[in-house]
Design an enzyme around this catalytic site. Structure first.
Site, PDB file in Angstrom:
ATOM      1  N   CYS A  92       0.820  -1.214   0.000  1.00  0.00           N
ATOM      2  CA  CYS A  92       0.000   0.000   0.000  1.00  0.00           C
ATOM      3  C   CYS A  92       0.860   1.274   0.000  1.00  0.00           C
ATOM      4  O   CYS A  92       1.440   1.592  -1.015  1.00  0.00           O
ATOM      5  CB  CYS A  92      -0.981  -0.037   1.172  1.00  0.00           C
ATOM      6  SG  CYS A  92      -2.412   0.989   0.872  1.00  0.00           S
ATOM      7  N   ARG A 126     -12.309   6.510  -0.874  1.00  0.00           N
ATOM      8  CA  ARG A 126     -11.355   5.463  -0.503  1.00  0.00           C
ATOM      9  C   ARG A 126     -11.844   4.120  -1.054  1.00  0.00           C
ATOM     10  O   ARG A 126     -13.055   3.873  -1.133  1.00  0.00           O
ATOM     11  CB  ARG A 126     -11.205   5.359   1.019  1.00  0.00           C
ATOM     12  CG  ARG A 126     -10.517   6.542   1.649  1.00  0.00           C
ATOM     13  CD  ARG A 126     -10.139   6.284   3.096  1.00  0.00           C
ATOM     14  NE  ARG A 126      -8.999   5.354   3.206  1.00  0.00           N
ATOM     15  CZ  ARG A 126      -7.714   5.715   3.062  1.00  0.00           C
ATOM     16  NH1 ARG A 126      -7.427   6.975   2.749  1.00  0.00           N
ATOM     17  NH2 ARG A 126      -6.747   4.840   3.189  1.00  0.00           N
ATOM     18  N   HIS A 192      -3.589  -5.678   2.349  1.00  0.00           N
ATOM     19  CA  HIS A 192      -3.243  -5.805   3.766  1.00  0.00           C
ATOM     20  C   HIS A 192      -3.866  -7.101   4.314  1.00  0.00           C
ATOM     21  O   HIS A 192      -4.506  -7.851   3.573  1.00  0.00           O
ATOM     22  CB  HIS A 192      -3.866  -4.645   4.565  1.00  0.00           C
ATOM     23  CG  HIS A 192      -3.340  -3.301   4.236  1.00  0.00           C
ATOM     24  ND1 HIS A 192      -2.123  -2.825   4.694  1.00  0.00           N
ATOM     25  CD2 HIS A 192      -3.882  -2.306   3.495  1.00  0.00           C
ATOM     26  CE1 HIS A 192      -1.945  -1.584   4.251  1.00  0.00           C
ATOM     27  NE2 HIS A 192      -2.991  -1.244   3.533  1.00  0.00           N
TER      28      HIS A 192
HETATM   29  N1  GLN Z   1      -2.036   6.826   2.391  1.00  0.00           N
HETATM   30  C1  GLN Z   1      -2.148   5.944   1.235  1.00  0.00           C
HETATM   31  C2  GLN Z   1      -3.576   5.955   0.639  1.00  0.00           C
HETATM   32  O1  GLN Z   1      -4.500   6.337   1.297  1.00  0.00           O
HETATM   33  C3  GLN Z   1      -1.771   4.539   1.631  1.00  0.00           C
HETATM   34  C4  GLN Z   1      -2.742   3.942   2.632  1.00  0.00           C
HETATM   35  C5  GLN Z   1      -2.277   2.615   3.186  1.00  0.00           C
HETATM   36  O2  GLN Z   1      -1.069   2.360   3.310  1.00  0.00           O
HETATM   37  N2  GLN Z   1      -3.276   1.764   3.591  1.00  0.00           N
HETATM   38  O3  GLN Z   1      -3.738   5.507  -0.497  1.00  0.00           O
END
Ligand code: GLN
Length: 244
Positions: A92, A126, A192
């Site tokens: 990520c 998101r 993840h």
């Molecule tokens: N900050 C980055 C995003 O929002 C990565 C997020 C993360 O590592 N889960 O895409």
């Protein structure tokens, strides 16, 4: 001695990514392999000769901005390790920092290492949910399970191959066509979980490459992965049934 090197784990281990470090170390120990975990802290210099597998976890936008300058300073050492066959797993935020830049929703640009030709811009929504990804690795097709939670939309450069193809989930930029990246032994992914406990085939590929790099036998003893398989099957069932 196999050395597992997590990069800035105090800042880049969002959503339990530190579990990936523990899985690699434990799967080595179960096989009687000499292994140590050597975290790289902010301000420390990466010794490319003292790493056999490198892990870069995920992070919130602010954590990525905090580590970017220090991580970029490690680019020559990272490039040297990669050229020497050291595998890298970047998850990520760590995946995003393999690329040229990460631009957040406010337009703030965080520069990346440029180790892989990719670029990420945050979207307004998101991408969150359980994922299933078809991954071809080691001559086999695996179903990678986990979850994603990112604003970033990552575009891969022309010469960069996706790590897999999403069956469930948004993937790199929400269109569900590509997930992660792979350049030889460098793997980036949005997944993840932590990723490795439920995907032991990936943990063992990284461990095998690390053994090869350290001059140890890359053919690993088979472990009893019934628990891991049961966890993966449950995750698959949930991912297939949940609606987004
Ligand atoms: N900050 C980055 C995003 O929002 C990565 C997020 C993360 O590592 N889960 O895409």
């Amino acid at each position: 001695m196999l050395r597992i090197v997590p990069i800035y784990p105090e800042l880049l281990s969002i959503y339990a990514d530190r579990g990936n470090v523990r899985v690699l170390a434990q799967r080595a120990r179960w096989r009687g392999l000499p292994v140590e975990v050597v975290p790289l802290g902010l301000g420390e210099e990466l010794d490319p000769a003292a790493a056999d597998v490198i892990l870069i976890g995920g992070g919130q936008d602010r954590d990525q901005a905090l580590v970017a300058e220090a991580l970029i300073a490690q680019t020559p050492a990272l490039r040297s390790a990669i050229a020497d066959g050291v595998p890298v797993l970047a998850v990520c935020g760590g995946f995003q920092l393999l690329g040229h830049r990460y631009v957040d929703q406010s337009g703030r640009e965080t520069p990346g290492t440029g180790l892989v030709d990719l670029e990420t811009h945050a979207g307004t929504r998101r991408i969150i949910g359980n994922v299933l990804v078809d991954v071809r690795l080691g001559g086999e097709v695996h179903t990678m399970v986990g979850f994603e939670n990112h604003a970033g939309r990552t575009r891969l450069g022309a010469g960069v191959t996706p790590f897999g193809r999403p069956k469930v989930g948004g993937g790199n930029d929400g269109d569900g066509l590509a997930e992660g990246c792979r350049v030889d032994r460098v793997i980036g992914t949005y997944v993840h979980g932590p990723l490795l406990p439920k995907n032991p085939w990936l943990a063992d590929q990284l461990l095998s490459w690390a053994c090869q790099h350290r001059g140890l036998d890359p053919v690993l003893e088979t472990l009893d992965d019934r628990l891991e398989a049961a966890a993966a099957e449950t995750a698959m069932r949930i991912a297939r049934t949940e609606s987004r």
